[in-house]
Design a protein around this motif. Structure first.
Motif, PDB file in Angstrom:
ATOM      1  N   GLY A   1       6.512   9.838   6.741  1.00 26.05           N
ATOM      2  CA  GLY A   1       5.149   9.981   6.259  1.00 26.05           C
ATOM      3  C   GLY A   1       4.271  10.913   7.069  1.00 26.05           C
ATOM      4  O   GLY A   1       3.129  11.172   6.686  1.00 26.05           O
ATOM      5  N   GLY A   2       4.780  11.402   8.175  1.00 24.32           N
ATOM      6  CA  GLY A   2       3.973  12.335   8.950  1.00 24.32           C
ATOM      7  C   GLY A   2       3.817  13.665   8.241  1.00 24.32           C
ATOM      8  O   GLY A   2       4.443  13.926   7.209  1.00 24.32           O
ATOM      9  N   GLY A   3       2.970  14.510   8.799  1.00 27.26           N
ATOM     10  CA  GLY A   3       2.756  15.816   8.203  1.00 27.26           C
ATOM     11  C   GLY A   3       1.558  16.493   8.818  1.00 27.26           C
ATOM     12  O   GLY A   3       1.030  16.066   9.845  1.00 27.26           O
TER      13      GLY A   3
ATOM     14  N   VAL B   1      -2.311  17.874   8.146  1.00 30.54           N
ATOM     15  CA  VAL B   1      -3.495  17.721   7.300  1.00 30.54           C
ATOM     16  C   VAL B   1      -4.688  18.333   8.000  1.00 30.54           C
ATOM     17  O   VAL B   1      -4.676  18.541   9.220  1.00 30.54           O
TER      18      VAL B   1
ATOM     19  N   SER C   1      -6.123  12.224   5.067  1.00 32.10           N
ATOM     20  CA  SER C   1      -5.456  10.931   5.237  1.00 32.10           C
ATOM     21  C   SER C   1      -3.943  11.103   5.207  1.00 32.10           C
ATOM     22  O   SER C   1      -3.422  12.024   4.569  1.00 32.10           O
ATOM     23  N   LEU C   2      -3.277  10.199   5.876  1.00 31.59           N
ATOM     24  CA  LEU C   2      -1.826  10.089   5.816  1.00 31.59           C
ATOM     25  C   LEU C   2      -1.463   8.614   5.870  1.00 31.59           C
ATOM     26  O   LEU C   2      -2.194   7.804   6.446  1.00 31.59           O
ATOM     27  N   ARG C   3      -0.315   8.279   5.287  1.00 36.27           N
ATOM     28  CA  ARG C   3       0.193   6.915   5.359  1.00 36.27           C
ATOM     29  C   ARG C   3       1.594   6.967   5.947  1.00 36.27           C
ATOM     30  O   ARG C   3       2.514   7.520   5.332  1.00 36.27           O
ATOM     31  N   LEU C   4       1.755   6.401   7.123  1.00 35.40           N
ATOM     32  CA  LEU C   4       3.058   6.334   7.770  1.00 35.40           C
ATOM     33  C   LEU C   4       3.784   5.067   7.347  1.00 35.40           C
ATOM     34  O   LEU C   4       3.154   4.029   7.141  1.00 35.40           O
TER      35      LEU C   4
ATOM     36  N   GLN D   1      -1.984   3.200   7.608  1.00 36.84           N
ATOM     37  CA  GLN D   1      -2.856   4.043   6.794  1.00 36.84           C
ATOM     38  C   GLN D   1      -3.861   4.698   7.727  1.00 36.84           C
ATOM     39  O   GLN D   1      -4.587   4.003   8.436  1.00 36.84           O
TER      40      GLN D   1
ATOM     41  N   VAL E   1       2.434  13.893  13.408  1.00 41.85           N
ATOM     42  CA  VAL E   1       1.172  14.028  12.689  1.00 41.85           C
ATOM     43  C   VAL E   1       0.383  15.150  13.353  1.00 41.85           C
ATOM     44  O   VAL E   1       0.161  15.122  14.562  1.00 41.85           O
TER      45      VAL E   1
END
Length: 124
Positions: free
Chosen positions: A7-9, A11, A16-19, A80, A120
């Protein structure tokens, strides 16, 4: 036991990101687990922790922005992350203590099992 994060990335700030972290060979029900992060040159930092299905704790820097949850049916943890900031940039790890242990410490030392991490990156 194997913990596998995803779920990383990358941004932009405010995003927002959800791991996710799937636990294999380990039940997440009524355990003590946590999310840590580590930026280059920094020590591993406790971000959010879950104790015996009764208590959650967050680092001051993420309170109100990050939320820790889990699905015991699939042995999956979630983090989250909202309103991300550049200073949130780090490798994020999920971690679990041994089933019969629950030490409420910010140190990574009590955590026996670790995932490989998911990166992240938050740009300004």
């Amino acid at each position: 036991v194997q913990l596998v994060e995803s779920g990383g990335g990358s941004v932009q700030a405010g995003g927002s990101l959800r791991l996710s972290c799937v636990a294999f060979g380990y039940s997440t029900r009524n355990r003590c687990m946590a999310w840590f992060r580590q930026a280059p040159g920094n020590e591993r930092e406790l971000v959010a922790s879950w104790y015996w299905d009764t208590t959650m704790a967050y680092a001051e820097s993420v309170k109100g922005r990050f939320s820790f949850s889990k699905d015991d049916g699939s042995n999956t943890l979630f983090l989250q992350m909202n309103n991300l900031k550049p200073e949130d940039t780090a490798m994020y790890y999920c971690a679990a203590q041994a089933p019969d242990q629950c030490l409420r410490l910010a140190s990574p030392d009590p955590y026996k099992y670790w995932g490989q991490g998911t990166q992240v990156t938050v740009s300004s």
